[in-house]
Design an enzyme around this catalytic site. Structure first.
Site, PDB file in Angstrom:
ATOM      1  N   ASP A  34      19.907  -0.142  -3.952  1.00  0.00           N
ATOM      2  CA  ASP A  34      19.061  -1.277  -4.351  1.00  0.00           C
ATOM      3  C   ASP A  34      19.921  -2.540  -4.298  1.00  0.00           C
ATOM      4  OD1 ASP A  34      16.143  -1.246  -6.037  1.00  0.00           O
ATOM      5  OD2 ASP A  34      17.297  -3.093  -6.191  1.00  0.00           O
ATOM      6  N   THR A 120       6.693   0.993   1.158  1.00  0.00           N
ATOM      7  CA  THR A 120       6.465  -0.414   0.776  1.00  0.00           C
ATOM      8  C   THR A 120       5.155  -0.959   1.354  1.00  0.00           C
ATOM      9  OG1 THR A 120       8.860  -0.716   0.780  1.00  0.00           O
ATOM     10  CG2 THR A 120       7.531  -2.726   0.832  1.00  0.00           C
ATOM     11  N   ASN A 121       4.453  -1.745   0.546  1.00  0.00           N
ATOM     12  CA  ASN A 121       3.208  -2.395   0.972  1.00  0.00           C
ATOM     13  C   ASN A 121       3.454  -3.794   1.542  1.00  0.00           C
ATOM     14  OD1 ASN A 121       1.007  -0.664   0.517  1.00  0.00           O
ATOM     15  ND2 ASN A 121       1.112  -0.987  -1.691  1.00  0.00           N
ATOM     16  N   ARG A 152      -5.789  11.270  -4.631  1.00  0.00           N
ATOM     17  CA  ARG A 152      -6.694  10.582  -5.576  1.00  0.00           C
ATOM     18  C   ARG A 152      -8.133  11.076  -5.377  1.00  0.00           C
ATOM     19  NH1 ARG A 152      -3.650   4.778  -4.878  1.00  0.00           N
ATOM     20  NH2 ARG A 152      -2.243   5.055  -6.641  1.00  0.00           N
ATOM     21  N   HIS A 176      -4.029   1.611   4.836  1.00  0.00           N
ATOM     22  CA  HIS A 176      -3.864   1.759   3.386  1.00  0.00           C
ATOM     23  C   HIS A 176      -4.354   0.489   2.693  1.00  0.00           C
ATOM     24  CE1 HIS A 176      -2.353   3.238  -0.355  1.00  0.00           C
ATOM     25  NE2 HIS A 176      -1.407   2.331  -0.470  1.00  0.00           N
TER      26      HIS A 176
HETATM   27  O1  TXD Z   1       1.149   4.598  -1.192  1.00  0.00           O
HETATM   28  C1  TXD Z   1       1.855   3.645  -1.045  1.00  0.00           C
HETATM   29  N1  TXD Z   1       2.320   3.345   0.164  1.00  0.00           N
HETATM   30  C2  TXD Z   1       2.200   2.786  -2.205  1.00  0.00           C
HETATM   31  C3  TXD Z   1       3.057   1.649  -1.987  1.00  0.00           C
HETATM   32  C4  TXD Z   1       1.752   3.105  -3.504  1.00  0.00           C
HETATM   33  C5  TXD Z   1       2.200   2.374  -4.573  1.00  0.00           C
HETATM   34  C6  TXD Z   1       3.111   1.257  -4.457  1.00  0.00           C
HETATM   35  N2  TXD Z   1       3.452   0.923  -3.124  1.00  0.00           N
HETATM   36  C7  TXD Z   1       4.458  -0.099  -2.831  1.00  0.00           C
HETATM   37  O2  TXD Z   1       5.756   0.471  -2.938  1.00  0.00           O
HETATM   38  C8  TXD Z   1       4.513  -1.286  -3.760  1.00  0.00           C
HETATM   39  O3  TXD Z   1       3.474  -2.196  -3.477  1.00  0.00           O
HETATM   40  C9  TXD Z   1       5.890  -1.837  -3.417  1.00  0.00           C
HETATM   41  O4  TXD Z   1       5.824  -2.596  -2.213  1.00  0.00           O
HETATM   42  C10 TXD Z   1       6.721  -0.574  -3.147  1.00  0.00           C
HETATM   43  C11 TXD Z   1       7.677  -0.204  -4.267  1.00  0.00           C
HETATM   44  O5  TXD Z   1       6.972  -0.030  -5.455  1.00  0.00           O
HETATM   45  P1  TXD Z   1       7.763   0.173  -6.852  1.00  0.00           P
HETATM   46  O6  TXD Z   1       6.728   0.380  -7.880  1.00  0.00           O
HETATM   47  O7  TXD Z   1       8.862   1.168  -6.708  1.00  0.00           O
HETATM   48  O8  TXD Z   1       8.385  -1.289  -7.020  1.00  0.00           O
HETATM   49  P2  TXD Z   1       9.676  -1.725  -7.868  1.00  0.00           P
HETATM   50  O9  TXD Z   1       9.811  -0.904  -9.098  1.00  0.00           O
HETATM   51  O10 TXD Z   1       9.615  -3.203  -8.019  1.00  0.00           O
HETATM   52  O11 TXD Z   1      10.884  -1.332  -6.908  1.00  0.00           O
HETATM   53  C12 TXD Z   1      11.152  -2.018  -5.743  1.00  0.00           C
HETATM   54  C13 TXD Z   1      12.640  -2.146  -5.667  1.00  0.00           C
HETATM   55  C14 TXD Z   1      13.244  -3.027  -6.774  1.00  0.00           C
HETATM   56  O12 TXD Z   1      14.170  -2.274  -7.530  1.00  0.00           O
HETATM   57  C15 TXD Z   1      13.927  -4.155  -6.021  1.00  0.00           C
HETATM   58  O13 TXD Z   1      15.156  -4.576  -6.611  1.00  0.00           O
HETATM   59  C16 TXD Z   1      14.168  -3.490  -4.684  1.00  0.00           C
HETATM   60  O14 TXD Z   1      12.992  -2.753  -4.417  1.00  0.00           O
HETATM   61  N3  TXD Z   1      14.461  -4.416  -3.597  1.00  0.00           N
HETATM   62  C17 TXD Z   1      15.371  -4.142  -2.661  1.00  0.00           C
HETATM   63  N4  TXD Z   1      16.158  -3.065  -2.501  1.00  0.00           N
HETATM   64  C18 TXD Z   1      16.993  -3.085  -1.464  1.00  0.00           C
HETATM   65  N5  TXD Z   1      17.076  -4.107  -0.589  1.00  0.00           N
HETATM   66  C19 TXD Z   1      16.292  -5.188  -0.713  1.00  0.00           C
HETATM   67  N6  TXD Z   1      16.370  -6.188   0.179  1.00  0.00           N
HETATM   68  C20 TXD Z   1      15.389  -5.234  -1.790  1.00  0.00           C
HETATM   69  N7  TXD Z   1      14.485  -6.136  -2.236  1.00  0.00           N
HETATM   70  C21 TXD Z   1      13.913  -5.616  -3.322  1.00  0.00           C
END
Ligand code: TXD
Length: 313
Positions: A34, A120-121, A152, A176
């Site tokens: 991360d 990621t979305n 779901r 999606h």
């Molecule tokens: O079914 C599906 N495809 C989905 C997608 C279902 C639910 C949620 N979905 C998507 O997953 C949601 O809309 C987000 O785009 C992602 C991740 O969801 P999450 O709930 O895990 O989000 P968090 O808790 O915010 O975690 C994202 C992490 C966070 O710790 C940031 O610091 C990190 O991403 N982040 C990065 N990591 C590495 N490198 C970079 N550049 C970076 N930017 C942010």
């Protein structure tokens, strides 16, 4: 035999859960990556310290350095922003497409032989960016959405009938977005077609709840989006690859003519085994399902066009 290595790119709500499920299921060593300093290291240490209780010996490490994903067999990507109440998945595009570009470069350079599962979305545009930037073969890049959306649908049908979720088989296809396609003609309960068991008007409500399944959870959590079920879905896909299960699962795959679509990632049934996406399975849809599918695909096209403009800007 050496343990497999799974790299979780993004160690937030889904990323942490992915790590947890991986060690509980004995899939291999886990690296949590991360950008936030300390967070992946802290989560990794916490997970590691559950090893003596759960009985696993996998290594679990946290890092802010992409070089540490070297040699990963599977990369699961959740890096980016999640939705907040009132936001659509598409509202995330501008921020997440840039993040996806840099993550894809890191995966290309450090884990060139990995099977990449994007979460990621907005999913359909993010998995397209991943494929383009890595240049990986189309069988090695896949998007997770359909396994979750189908789960779901199955949950709500099982709740309605008071039957085991295991008796319900169903798939959700297309993009999606809110126009995803729960395929009623392929939904069965113990082999019985769903329209013999639930009246059409009620099924419509269940399908709408399925389409809005992500939004319903965002509305409740307020500061986060769904993470347990999305993580479980991606782990099922990783498991199919690592164990060569040849499982048929609905996933976002690059279509080249199948379903009359060329050059876009769309949710369809695929076979996942040691060769990654080994097969795309074409199923018959009713006329109204086909219409919904085409509408969903046109939305995917718009999203991908918008993301390409952002990338070249
Ligand atoms: O079914 C599906 N495809 C989905 C997608 C279902 C639910 C949620 N979905 C998507 O997953 C949601 O809309 C987000 O785009 C992602 C991740 O969801 P999450 O709930 O895990 O989000 P968090 O808790 O915010 O975690 C994202 C992490 C966070 O710790 C940031 O610091 C990190 O991403 N982040 C990065 N990591 C590495 N490198 C970079 N550049 C970076 N930017 C942010």
């Amino acid at each position: 035999m050496a343990r497999k290595k799974l790299a979780m790119i993004g160690a937030g709500m889904i990323g942490g859960t992915l790590g947890h499920l991986s060690v509980l299921k004995g899939l291999g060593d886990v690296v949590l990556y991360d950008v936030v300093e300390g967070m992946p290291q802290g989560k990794a240490l916490d997970l590691l310290e559950s090893g003596p209780i759960e009985g696993f010996d996998a290594s679990v490490t946290g890092t802010n350095d992409m070089a540490d994903i070297k040699g990963a067999d599977v990369c699961i990507v959740t890096a980016g922003l999640p939705r907040r109440p009132g936001m659509s998945r598409d509202d995330l595009l501008a921020t997440n497409v840039k993040i996806m570009q840099s993550i894809a470069e890191g995966i290309r350079d450090n884990a060139p032989d990995s099977f990449v599962i994007v979460i990621t979305n907005p999913l359909d545009a993010m998995v397209t960016t991943m494929k383009k930037v890595t240049g990986f073969a189309k069988n090695m890049v896949v998007g997770q959405a359909g396994v979750l959306d189908s789960s779901r649908y199955r949950t709500f049908v099982a709740m309605e009938l008071g039957v085991s979720v295991e008796s319900v088989s169903a798939i959700v296809l297309g993009g999606h977005g809110d126009d995803m396609v729960p395929v009623r003609s392929l939904c069965h309960v113990g082999g019985v077609p769903i329209d013999k068991l639930i009246p059409a008007a009620r099924l419509e409500e269940i399908e709408n709840r399925t389409r809005n399944g992500g939004g319903e959870i965002v509305g409740l959590l307020k500061t986060a989006s769904a993470f347990y079920a999305p993580a479980a879905a991606a782990i099922r896909m990783a498991e199919a690859y690592l164990l060569d299960k040849k499982e048929i699962l609905p996933c976002a795959a690059l279509l080249e003519g199948e379903y009359g679509v060329d050059g876009f990632f769309v949710g369809v049934p695929v076979q996942i085994g040691a060769g990654g996406i080994e097969k795309i399975v074409e199923v018959d849809l009713t006329d109204s399902e086909r219409k919904m599918f085409d509408e969903s695909v046109s939305h995917v096209r718009e999203l991908v066009d918008a993301s390409e403009k952002l990338l070249s800007a």
